[in-house]
Scaffold this motif. Structure first.
Motif, PDB file in Angstrom:
ATOM      1  N   LEU A  27      15.358  15.107  74.065  1.00 15.57           N
ATOM      2  CA  LEU A  27      15.244  13.980  73.142  1.00 15.57           C
ATOM      3  C   LEU A  27      15.750  14.350  71.749  1.00 15.57           C
ATOM      4  CD1 LEU A  27      13.641  12.765  75.503  1.00 15.57           C
ATOM      5  CD2 LEU A  27      12.111  11.759  73.823  1.00 15.57           C
ATOM      6  N   GLN A  28      15.521  15.597  71.333  1.00 14.34           N
ATOM      7  CA  GLN A  28      16.062  16.063  70.052  1.00 14.34           C
ATOM      8  C   GLN A  28      17.587  15.964  70.044  1.00 14.34           C
ATOM      9  OE1 GLN A  28      14.857  20.084  69.283  1.00 14.34           O
ATOM     10  NE2 GLN A  28      13.151  19.488  67.982  1.00 14.34           N
ATOM     11  N   ARG A  29      18.211  16.417  71.115  1.00 11.31           N
ATOM     12  CA  ARG A  29      19.668  16.424  71.202  1.00 11.31           C
ATOM     13  C   ARG A  29      20.249  15.024  71.068  1.00 11.31           C
ATOM     14  NH1 ARG A  29      22.558  19.548  76.125  1.00 11.31           N
ATOM     15  NH2 ARG A  29      21.682  21.308  74.966  1.00 11.31           N
ATOM     16  N   TRP A  30      19.500  14.038  71.553  1.00 10.19           N
ATOM     17  CA  TRP A  30      19.990  12.662  71.530  1.00 10.19           C
ATOM     18  C   TRP A  30      19.471  11.872  70.331  1.00 10.19           C
ATOM     19  CZ3 TRP A  30      23.526  10.245  74.731  1.00 10.19           C
ATOM     20  CH2 TRP A  30      24.029  11.038  75.772  1.00 10.19           C
ATOM     21  N   GLY A  31      18.804  12.567  69.388  1.00 10.34           N
ATOM     22  CA  GLY A  31      18.412  11.921  68.148  1.00 10.34           C
ATOM     23  C   GLY A  31      17.113  11.147  68.191  1.00 10.34           C
ATOM     24  N   TYR A  32      16.277  11.419  69.201  1.00 13.19           N
ATOM     25  CA  TYR A  32      14.997  10.722  69.306  1.00 13.19           C
ATOM     26  C   TYR A  32      13.857  11.622  68.849  1.00 13.19           C
ATOM     27  CZ  TYR A  32      17.468   7.200  72.052  1.00 13.19           C
ATOM     28  OH  TYR A  32      18.331   6.217  72.454  1.00 13.19           O
ATOM     29  N   ASP A  33      12.735  11.004  68.488  1.00 14.02           N
ATOM     30  CA  ASP A  33      11.555  11.765  68.098  1.00 14.02           C
ATOM     31  C   ASP A  33      11.052  12.606  69.259  1.00 14.02           C
ATOM     32  OD1 ASP A  33      11.646  10.606  65.602  1.00 14.02           O
ATOM     33  OD2 ASP A  33      10.199   9.023  66.112  1.00 14.02           O
ATOM     34  N   GLU A  34      10.505  13.752  68.925  1.00 17.29           N
ATOM     35  CA  GLU A  34       9.932  14.615  69.958  1.00 17.29           C
ATOM     36  C   GLU A  34       8.725  13.936  70.600  1.00 17.29           C
ATOM     37  OE1 GLU A  34       8.894  18.493  68.694  1.00 17.29           O
ATOM     38  OE2 GLU A  34      10.791  18.837  67.627  1.00 17.29           O
ATOM     39  N   PRO A  35       8.598  13.996  71.922  1.00 19.76           N
ATOM     40  CA  PRO A  35       7.400  13.464  72.565  1.00 19.76           C
ATOM     41  C   PRO A  35       6.242  14.441  72.399  1.00 19.76           C
ATOM     42  CG  PRO A  35       8.812  14.479  74.200  1.00 19.76           C
ATOM     43  CD  PRO A  35       9.556  14.563  72.892  1.00 19.76           C
ATOM     44  N   SER A  36       5.045  13.935  72.395  1.00 17.42           N
ATOM     45  CA  SER A  36       3.876  14.821  72.375  1.00 17.42           C
ATOM     46  C   SER A  36       3.709  15.474  73.742  1.00 17.42           C
ATOM     47  CB  SER A  36       2.622  14.034  72.026  1.00 17.42           C
ATOM     48  OG  SER A  36       2.311  13.119  73.086  1.00 17.42           O
ATOM     49  N   GLY A  37       2.981  16.574  73.753  1.00 18.68           N
ATOM     50  CA  GLY A  37       2.702  17.223  75.030  1.00 18.68           C
ATOM     51  C   GLY A  37       1.957  16.306  75.970  1.00 18.68           C
ATOM     52  N   GLU A  38       1.044  15.513  75.420  1.00 16.74           N
ATOM     53  CA  GLU A  38       0.273  14.583  76.251  1.00 16.74           C
ATOM     54  C   GLU A  38       1.165  13.512  76.846  1.00 16.74           C
ATOM     55  OE1 GLU A  38      -2.961  12.599  78.080  1.00 16.74           O
ATOM     56  OE2 GLU A  38      -2.626  14.646  77.357  1.00 16.74           O
ATOM     57  N   ALA A  39       2.111  12.988  76.043  1.00 16.93           N
ATOM     58  CA  ALA A  39       3.009  11.952  76.546  1.00 16.93           C
ATOM     59  C   ALA A  39       3.851  12.477  77.699  1.00 16.93           C
ATOM     60  CB  ALA A  39       3.907  11.443  75.420  1.00 16.93           C
ATOM     61  N   THR A  40       4.363  13.693  77.555  1.00 10.56           N
ATOM     62  CA  THR A  40       5.160  14.285  78.634  1.00 10.56           C
ATOM     63  C   THR A  40       4.305  14.549  79.858  1.00 10.56           C
ATOM     64  OG1 THR A  40       6.628  15.326  77.015  1.00 10.56           O
ATOM     65  CG2 THR A  40       6.657  16.207  79.253  1.00 10.56           C
ATOM     66  N   ARG A  41       3.134  15.102  79.648  1.00 13.09           N
ATOM     67  CA  ARG A  41       2.267  15.492  80.767  1.00 13.09           C
ATOM     68  C   ARG A  41       1.912  14.307  81.647  1.00 13.09           C
ATOM     69  NH1 ARG A  41      -3.001  15.491  81.801  1.00 13.09           N
ATOM     70  NH2 ARG A  41      -3.507  14.614  79.768  1.00 13.09           N
ATOM     71  N   THR A  42       1.648  13.163  81.051  1.00 16.03           N
ATOM     72  CA  THR A  42       1.217  12.018  81.849  1.00 16.03           C
ATOM     73  C   THR A  42       2.341  11.433  82.695  1.00 16.03           C
ATOM     74  OG1 THR A  42       1.656  10.477  80.020  1.00 16.03           O
ATOM     75  CG2 THR A  42      -0.567  11.385  80.197  1.00 16.03           C
ATOM     76  N   LEU A  43       3.599  11.818  82.411  1.00 16.71           N
ATOM     77  CA  LEU A  43       4.744  11.293  83.158  1.00 16.71           C
ATOM     78  C   LEU A  43       5.292  12.275  84.182  1.00 16.71           C
ATOM     79  CD1 LEU A  43       6.642   9.557  80.220  1.00 16.71           C
ATOM     80  CD2 LEU A  43       5.224   8.475  81.965  1.00 16.71           C
ATOM     81  N   ILE A  44       4.739  13.487  84.223  1.00 16.83           N
ATOM     82  CA  ILE A  44       5.193  14.469  85.207  1.00 16.83           C
ATOM     83  C   ILE A  44       4.927  13.924  86.608  1.00 16.83           C
ATOM     84  CG2 ILE A  44       4.805  16.794  86.137  1.00 16.83           C
ATOM     85  CD1 ILE A  44       4.191  17.717  83.293  1.00 16.83           C
ATOM     86  N   GLY A  45       5.920  14.011  87.442  1.00 15.69           N
ATOM     87  CA  GLY A  45       5.821  13.484  88.802  1.00 15.69           C
ATOM     88  C   GLY A  45       6.777  12.339  89.049  1.00 15.69           C
ATOM     89  N   LEU A  46       7.135  11.625  87.972  1.00 11.63           N
ATOM     90  CA  LEU A  46       8.138  10.577  88.077  1.00 11.63           C
ATOM     91  C   LEU A  46       9.528  11.205  88.100  1.00 11.63           C
ATOM     92  CD1 LEU A  46       6.752   8.077  85.414  1.00 11.63           C
ATOM     93  CD2 LEU A  46       6.478   7.940  87.899  1.00 11.63           C
ATOM     94  N   THR A  47      10.513  10.480  88.627  1.00 11.00           N
ATOM     95  CA  THR A  47      11.873  10.956  88.509  1.00 11.00           C
ATOM     96  C   THR A  47      12.256  10.970  87.030  1.00 11.00           C
ATOM     97  OG1 THR A  47      12.712   8.718  88.835  1.00 11.00           O
ATOM     98  CG2 THR A  47      12.572  10.130  90.782  1.00 11.00           C
ATOM     99  N   LEU A  48      13.226  11.814  86.672  1.00 11.20           N
ATOM    100  CA  LEU A  48      13.555  12.018  85.267  1.00 11.20           C
ATOM    101  C   LEU A  48      14.013  10.740  84.576  1.00 11.20           C
ATOM    102  CD1 LEU A  48      15.404  15.442  85.370  1.00 11.20           C
ATOM    103  CD2 LEU A  48      13.246  14.938  84.212  1.00 11.20           C
TER     104      LEU A  48
END
Length: 243
Positions: A27-48
């Motif tokens: 997300l940094q590379r594409w100019g977006y705000d960094e996600p929180s660890g919690e936000a990422t964690r809750t989406l683990i398991g979905l396709t990218l």
């Protein structure tokens, strides 16, 4: 013959560090705000593509597909670093060894990882030679769509009623329910037990020993809990038939 399907991230291996770091750098590379660890964690398991789209609160588009490609390259580089290694959770290797020795059970994978990630994992000593079937993000729609479970059942000629899906997220449990398989949650992953139970888990194991006991009970024909109703979203998949 029974089929036991395992999710990977958060169920077999602890991969949250490398997944979050890869998502943050993408997300940094594409100019977006960094996600929180919690936000990422809750989406683990979905396709990218689905996970990134949810983080950005929009539908999958060409930019998100390009971000997926970047994520995979970043993940590959980070995963080589010692501090980013995704190791099996305690007791998982011995559980898989024990189940793999049974002649009445086939083991499989139903995971949001890429085919490249699955291939790499299956080359490691903990997982090599254990699994008869696998479906991943490159093969099927994202969880909670039931295709991963149904295709594994089709390939092994084992019905969903004789299939156990083991995972750590509500996505896994919803997928199992939609496929008419039994969902069994593990409590050491990325979604809380209450969320998995609400999503259709028959039970949640909070240790590898408890998981082993519950799997043995299921193999012995015992009911782990009330069967879940498939989500209305997958109404059209309910009548999938097997030979």
């Amino acid at each position: 013959m029974r089929l036991i399907l395992f999710d990977v991230d958060g169920t077999l291996i602890d991969s949250k560090a490398v997944i979050h770091a890869s998502m943050r750098l993408t997300l940094q590379r594409w100019g977006y705000d960094e996600p929180s660890g919690e936000a990422t964690r809750t989406l683990i398991g979905l396709t990218l593509d689905t996970a990134i789209a949810r983080l950005l609160q929009r539908e999958v588009d060409d930019e998100i597909l390009a971000m997926v490609s970047d994520y995979k390259d970043i993940y590959l580089q980070l995963s080589r670093q010692p501090e980013m290694q995704s190791l099996p959770f305690a007791g998982i290797a011995s559980l898989l060894d024990r189940l793999a020795r049974r002649d009445d059970v086939l083991l499989g994978l139903a995971t949001g990882k890429s085919r490249r990630g699955v291939h790499t994992m299956l080359q490691t000593p903990h997982f090599s030679g254990r699994f008869s079937v696998a479906r991943c993000a490159d093969d099927c729609p994202s969880k909670p769509h039931p295709a991963m479970v149904l295709e594994c059942c089709d390939e092994t000629n084992i019905s969903p009623s004789n299939t156990l899906m083991i995972g750590d997220t509500s996505f896994d449990m919803e997928m199992a329910a939609a496929a008419r398989a039994t969902g069994l949650g593990v409590g050491w992953g990325y979604h809380p037990a209450e969320r998995m139970l609400t999503a259709g888990a028959s039970a949640v194991a909070h240790s590898s020993q408890a998981l082993q006991t519950m799997v043995d009970d299921w193999l012995d024909g015992e009911t782990l809990g009330e069967p879940a109703e498939p989500a209305d979203l997958f109404q059209g998949m309910r009548n999938f038939q097997y030979a």
